[in-house]
Design an enzyme around this catalytic site. Structure first.
Site, PDB file in Angstrom:
ATOM      1  N   GLU A 109     -24.904 -20.007 -22.627  1.00 48.54           N
ATOM      2  CA  GLU A 109     -24.658 -20.886 -23.728  1.00 48.54           C
ATOM      3  C   GLU A 109     -24.662 -22.244 -23.051  1.00 48.54           C
ATOM      4  OE1 GLU A 109     -24.739 -22.196 -26.668  1.00 48.54           O
ATOM      5  OE2 GLU A 109     -22.885 -21.952 -27.696  1.00 48.54           O
ATOM      6  N   ASP A 113     -17.811 -25.571 -27.763  1.00 51.00           N
ATOM      7  CA  ASP A 113     -17.059 -26.689 -28.522  1.00 51.00           C
ATOM      8  C   ASP A 113     -15.807 -26.047 -29.238  1.00 51.00           C
ATOM      9  OD1 ASP A 113     -16.268 -29.324 -29.583  1.00 51.00           O
ATOM     10  OD2 ASP A 113     -17.999 -29.332 -30.694  1.00 51.00           O
ATOM     11  N   PHE A 162     -18.902 -36.503 -26.784  1.00 52.68           N
ATOM     12  CA  PHE A 162     -20.312 -36.065 -27.085  1.00 52.68           C
ATOM     13  C   PHE A 162     -21.302 -36.030 -25.815  1.00 52.68           C
ATOM     14  CE2 PHE A 162     -24.394 -35.015 -29.025  1.00 52.68           C
ATOM     15  CZ  PHE A 162     -24.003 -34.036 -29.940  1.00 52.68           C
TER      16      PHE A 162
HETATM   17  P1  IMP Z   1     -19.446 -24.532 -31.170  1.00 53.53           P
HETATM   18  O1  IMP Z   1     -19.860 -23.620 -32.336  1.00 53.53           O
HETATM   19  O2  IMP Z   1     -18.667 -25.665 -31.947  1.00 53.53           O
HETATM   20  O3  IMP Z   1     -18.634 -24.095 -30.030  1.00 53.53           O
HETATM   21  O4  IMP Z   1     -20.762 -25.571 -30.906  1.00 53.53           O
HETATM   22  C1  IMP Z   1     -21.565 -24.996 -29.914  1.00 53.53           C
HETATM   23  C2  IMP Z   1     -22.933 -25.854 -30.222  1.00 53.53           C
HETATM   24  O5  IMP Z   1     -22.978 -27.058 -30.584  1.00 53.53           O
HETATM   25  C3  IMP Z   1     -23.500 -25.978 -28.653  1.00 53.53           C
HETATM   26  O6  IMP Z   1     -24.532 -24.830 -28.407  1.00 53.53           O
HETATM   27  C4  IMP Z   1     -24.360 -27.041 -28.745  1.00 53.53           C
HETATM   28  O7  IMP Z   1     -25.647 -26.962 -29.230  1.00 53.53           O
HETATM   29  C5  IMP Z   1     -23.678 -27.831 -29.988  1.00 53.53           C
HETATM   30  N1  IMP Z   1     -22.754 -28.985 -29.120  1.00 53.53           N
HETATM   31  C6  IMP Z   1     -21.283 -28.903 -29.047  1.00 53.53           C
HETATM   32  N2  IMP Z   1     -20.939 -30.136 -28.326  1.00 53.53           N
HETATM   33  C7  IMP Z   1     -22.044 -30.638 -27.931  1.00 53.53           C
HETATM   34  C8  IMP Z   1     -22.040 -32.015 -27.192  1.00 53.53           C
HETATM   35  O8  IMP Z   1     -20.965 -32.520 -26.602  1.00 53.53           O
HETATM   36  N3  IMP Z   1     -23.508 -32.331 -27.024  1.00 53.53           N
HETATM   37  C9  IMP Z   1     -24.442 -31.875 -27.362  1.00 53.53           C
HETATM   38  N4  IMP Z   1     -24.328 -30.363 -28.183  1.00 53.53           N
HETATM   39  C10 IMP Z   1     -23.042 -30.002 -28.570  1.00 53.53           C
END
Ligand code: IMP
Ligand code: MG
Length: 185
Positions: A109, A113, A162
């Site tokens: 991955e 986040d 971000f």
């Molecule tokens: P989660 O499900 O909230 O953990 O989000 C995971 C996905 O969100 C990652 O695989 C990224 O595609 C996107 N994402 C989360 N944070 C960022 C960031 O800071 N920059 C770019 N994409 C992000």
């Protein structure tokens, strides 16, 4: 650096505010991660599953540092919701055709986040009877409240901003940057 300054100009109006991890730092860490992964899997079939699109550059560098036989496939997951916030729902747009049962699965991955995406995928892949299931994340924001499976291999702890570049996007832009930068609000 001249090349970096040129790339930063071609970002369609949005600006990146600063390089968080440069290409050399990323390359060294990814190489070390490959060595950790090589050491971890002493035997058995290993399938490295890259989660698209964000992991595509990381994955391509990582697999070239894994010095044991393995296979590579991809998952395409789409989460509902807007571009900078993750919702709880994840659906698979592409699901690997290969059998997962009895094989070591390493899910790769770009960034963890909220952990929503990983939690859904871990449940889904775990139900297919792999010999083992581990996560390798390039970046980890360390804000996920309850991860079903903590990534065993992590490149860097990420600041709570971000990030774009080295595969990570904002509205599909910036993936090609050879470094990781923060996006100006
Ligand atoms: P989660 O499900 O909230 O953990 O989000 C995971 C996905 O969100 C990652 O695989 C990224 O595609 C996107 N994402 C989360 N944070 C960022 C960031 O800071 N920059 C770019 N994409 C992000
Ligand atoms: Mg994304």
């Amino acid at each position: 650096m001249h090349a970096e300054a040129e790339i930063l100009k071609r970002t369609g109006g949005r600006e990146v505010s600063g390089v968080v991890l440069d290409a050399e730092t990323i390359a060294q860490r990814v190489h070390a991660l490959g060595a950790e992964i090589t050491d971890h899997y002493a035997d058995g079939d290993l399938l490295v599953l890259g989660l698209l699109k964000g992991s595509f550059i990381f994955l391509s560098d990582l697999v070239r540092s894994i010095m044991r036989p393995h296979q590579v496939d991809f998952l395409v997951a789409a989460s509902y919701g807007n571009a900078t916030q993750s919702s709880g729902n994840v659906r698979l747009l592409y699901d690997p055709e290969t059998e997962l049962a009895g094989r070591h699965i390493l899910l790769v991955e770009d960034i963890v986040d909220t952990g929503n995406t990983l939690n859904r995928l871990v449940r889904l892949l775990g139900a297919r009877g792999p010999r083992s299931l581990e996560i390798c994340a390039l970046l980890h924001k360390r804000i996920a409240p309850n991860l079903e499976l903590e990534p065993r291999f992590v490149g860097f702890d990420a600041p709570p901003v971000f990030l774009v570049g080295y595969g990570l996007d904002h509205a599909e832009d910036f993936r090609h940057l050879p470094f990781i930068a923060s996006l100006r609000e």
